[in-house]
Motif scaffolding. Structure first.
Motif, PDB file in Angstrom:
ATOM      1  N   PRO A  48      18.106   4.558  40.550  1.00  0.00           N
ATOM      2  CA  PRO A  48      18.166   5.007  38.877  1.00  0.00           C
ATOM      3  C   PRO A  48      18.223   6.313  39.684  1.00  0.00           C
ATOM      4  N   GLY A  49      18.704   6.684  40.747  1.00  0.00           N
ATOM      5  CA  GLY A  49      18.167   7.882  40.952  1.00  0.00           C
ATOM      6  C   GLY A  49      17.037   9.138  40.502  1.00  0.00           C
ATOM      7  N   THR A  50      15.712   8.424  39.395  1.00  0.00           N
ATOM      8  CA  THR A  50      14.013   8.692  39.736  1.00  0.00           C
ATOM      9  C   THR A  50      13.240   7.918  40.382  1.00  0.00           C
ATOM     10  N   ASP A  51      11.963   7.833  40.198  1.00  0.00           N
ATOM     11  CA  ASP A  51      11.331   6.843  40.541  1.00  0.00           C
ATOM     12  C   ASP A  51      10.868   5.865  39.013  1.00  0.00           C
ATOM     13  N   VAL A  52      10.998   4.917  39.611  1.00  0.00           N
ATOM     14  CA  VAL A  52      10.873   3.440  38.533  1.00  0.00           C
ATOM     15  C   VAL A  52       9.922   2.791  39.073  1.00  0.00           C
ATOM     16  N   GLN A  53       9.073   2.479  38.342  1.00  0.00           N
ATOM     17  CA  GLN A  53       8.309   1.000  38.305  1.00  0.00           C
ATOM     18  C   GLN A  53       7.322   0.339  37.352  1.00  0.00           C
ATOM     19  N   LEU A  54       7.534  -0.713  37.227  1.00  0.00           N
ATOM     20  CA  LEU A  54       6.614  -1.770  36.913  1.00  0.00           C
ATOM     21  C   LEU A  54       5.620  -1.151  35.464  1.00  0.00           C
ATOM     22  N   ALA A  55       5.876  -1.514  34.168  1.00  0.00           N
ATOM     23  CA  ALA A  55       4.288  -0.353  33.675  1.00  0.00           C
ATOM     24  C   ALA A  55       3.906  -1.880  32.362  1.00  0.00           C
ATOM     25  N   ASN A  56       4.618  -3.123  32.189  1.00  0.00           N
ATOM     26  CA  ASN A  56       4.735  -3.527  31.408  1.00  0.00           C
ATOM     27  C   ASN A  56       4.864  -5.235  32.276  1.00  0.00           C
ATOM     28  N   PRO A  57       4.241  -6.188  32.821  1.00  0.00           N
ATOM     29  CA  PRO A  57       2.789  -5.942  33.656  1.00  0.00           C
ATOM     30  C   PRO A  57       2.746  -4.602  34.790  1.00  0.00           C
ATOM     31  N   ILE A  58       1.586  -4.515  35.160  1.00  0.00           N
ATOM     32  CA  ILE A  58       1.409  -3.523  35.607  1.00  0.00           C
ATOM     33  C   ILE A  58       1.826  -3.608  37.127  1.00  0.00           C
ATOM     34  N   PRO A  59       2.258  -2.556  38.305  1.00  0.00           N
ATOM     35  CA  PRO A  59       2.714  -3.423  38.990  1.00  0.00           C
ATOM     36  C   PRO A  59       1.328  -4.409  39.284  1.00  0.00           C
ATOM     37  N   PHE A  60       2.025  -5.106  40.615  1.00  0.00           N
ATOM     38  CA  PHE A  60       0.671  -7.005  41.842  1.00  0.00           C
ATOM     39  C   PHE A  60       0.020  -7.290  40.107  1.00  0.00           C
ATOM     40  N   GLN A  61       0.260  -6.876  39.161  1.00  0.00           N
ATOM     41  CA  GLN A  61      -0.872  -7.600  38.264  1.00  0.00           C
ATOM     42  C   GLN A  61      -0.691  -9.073  38.139  1.00  0.00           C
ATOM     43  N   SER A  62      -1.783  -9.869  38.413  1.00  0.00           N
ATOM     44  CA  SER A  62      -1.992 -11.793  38.219  1.00  0.00           C
ATOM     45  C   SER A  62      -1.994 -11.932  36.716  1.00  0.00           C
ATOM     46  N   GLY A  63      -2.570 -13.136  37.164  1.00  0.00           N
ATOM     47  CA  GLY A  63      -2.699 -13.422  35.913  1.00  0.00           C
ATOM     48  C   GLY A  63      -2.035 -13.377  34.842  1.00  0.00           C
ATOM     49  N   VAL A  64      -0.343 -13.142  34.763  1.00  0.00           N
ATOM     50  CA  VAL A  64       0.350 -12.529  33.126  1.00  0.00           C
ATOM     51  C   VAL A  64       0.387 -13.671  32.477  1.00  0.00           C
ATOM     52  N   ASN A  65       0.976 -13.483  30.947  1.00  0.00           N
ATOM     53  CA  ASN A  65       0.929 -14.720  30.531  1.00  0.00           C
ATOM     54  C   ASN A  65       2.611 -15.056  30.619  1.00  0.00           C
ATOM     55  N   PRO A  66       2.675 -16.079  30.881  1.00  0.00           N
ATOM     56  CA  PRO A  66       4.362 -17.133  30.956  1.00  0.00           C
ATOM     57  C   PRO A  66       4.736 -16.333  29.610  1.00  0.00           C
ATOM     58  N   ASN A  67       4.860 -16.586  28.524  1.00  0.00           N
ATOM     59  CA  ASN A  67       4.932 -16.079  26.851  1.00  0.00           C
ATOM     60  C   ASN A  67       4.967 -14.318  27.194  1.00  0.00           C
ATOM     61  N   ILE A  68       5.040 -13.902  28.488  1.00  0.00           N
ATOM     62  CA  ILE A  68       5.268 -12.139  27.781  1.00  0.00           C
ATOM     63  C   ILE A  68       6.772 -11.457  27.146  1.00  0.00           C
ATOM     64  N   GLY A  69       7.307 -12.532  27.285  1.00  0.00           N
ATOM     65  CA  GLY A  69       8.692 -12.151  26.329  1.00  0.00           C
ATOM     66  C   GLY A  69       9.353 -11.173  26.839  1.00  0.00           C
ATOM     67  N   GLN A  70       9.095  -9.852  27.616  1.00  0.00           N
ATOM     68  CA  GLN A  70       9.837  -8.498  27.914  1.00  0.00           C
ATOM     69  C   GLN A  70       9.495  -8.217  28.461  1.00  0.00           C
ATOM     70  N   ILE A  71       9.499  -7.315  29.474  1.00  0.00           N
ATOM     71  CA  ILE A  71       8.686  -6.937  31.216  1.00  0.00           C
ATOM     72  C   ILE A  71      10.059  -5.567  30.550  1.00  0.00           C
ATOM     73  N   ILE A  72       8.556  -4.468  31.202  1.00  0.00           N
ATOM     74  CA  ILE A  72       8.966  -2.733  31.049  1.00  0.00           C
ATOM     75  C   ILE A  72       8.788  -2.663  32.158  1.00  0.00           C
ATOM     76  N   ILE A  73       9.292  -1.364  32.693  1.00  0.00           N
ATOM     77  CA  ILE A  73       9.398  -0.165  33.408  1.00  0.00           C
ATOM     78  C   ILE A  73       9.248   0.879  32.691  1.00  0.00           C
ATOM     79  N   VAL A  74       9.126   2.209  33.557  1.00  0.00           N
ATOM     80  CA  VAL A  74       8.513   3.531  33.325  1.00  0.00           C
ATOM     81  C   VAL A  74       9.325   4.043  34.626  1.00  0.00           C
ATOM     82  N   ALA A  75      10.374   5.002  33.798  1.00  0.00           N
ATOM     83  CA  ALA A  75      11.344   5.737  35.093  1.00  0.00           C
ATOM     84  C   ALA A  75      10.422   7.029  34.551  1.00  0.00           C
TER      85      ALA A  75
END
Length: 161
Positions: A48-75
């Motif tokens: 992507p040409g820049t730093d990127v990471q998961l925002a929701n769920p946060i990286p390595f989070q456990s117990g994430v609701n299976p009905n999360i509906g979307q994955i959000i990243i932050v760049a």
């Protein structure tokens, strides 16, 4: 006559192959032409040409609701290949068994309650249906609807439902 026909057929095949390569394809040609591959530098990495990471769920989070509906990243910033091409990209989740679950095309979003790891945070979301409980998923940035021959992946972090 047969030589002429053979020459004509081979010339036509060479012309057809030449017209398929170069800047006209979705991924370009490994960084030298146009298209997403030309911008990301490799048809194998989707960098992507820049730093990127998961925002929701946060990286390595456990117990994430299976009905999360979307994955959000932050760049980090918006002067990069990701910001210029996000409409052509999506998040693909890879489960513990190697199954790929593609999400919807990336869309700009806000995540005011999310992490702010960079000086200039830009958020993108990719929509998903219900995920399986008790599963570890690794998120990747991929080319949306690329198919096997036009695929690339940039691996992010994982999380567990």
């Amino acid at each position: 006559m047969i030589r002429s026909l053979r020459f004509f057929v081979l010339s036509g095949m060479a012309l057809a192959l030449a017209s398929c390569s170069g800047a006209g394809g979705l991924l370009g040609n490994g960084g030298t032409g146009g298209g997403i591959g030309g911008i990301f530098g490799s048809s194998a990495s989707c960098n992507p040409g820049t730093d990127v990471q998961l925002a929701n769920p946060i990286p390595f989070q456990s117990g994430v609701n299976p009905n999360i509906g979307q994955i959000i990243i932050v760049a980090n910033g918006n002067n990069n290949a990701l910001a210029q091409n996000y409409q052509s990209l999506n998040i693909t989740l890879i489960d513990s068994f190697g199954n790929q679950i593609p999400g919807g095309a990336l869309q700009l979003t806000s995540d005011t309650g999310g992490p702010h790891p960079y000086n200039s945070d830009f958020y993108y979301q990719s929509g998903f249906g219900t995920l399986q409980s008790g599963m570890t998923y690794t998120a990747e940035i991929t080319v949306a609807n690329a198919g096997t021959f036009n695929s690339c992946a940039y691996t992010l972090q994982s999380f567990r439902t």
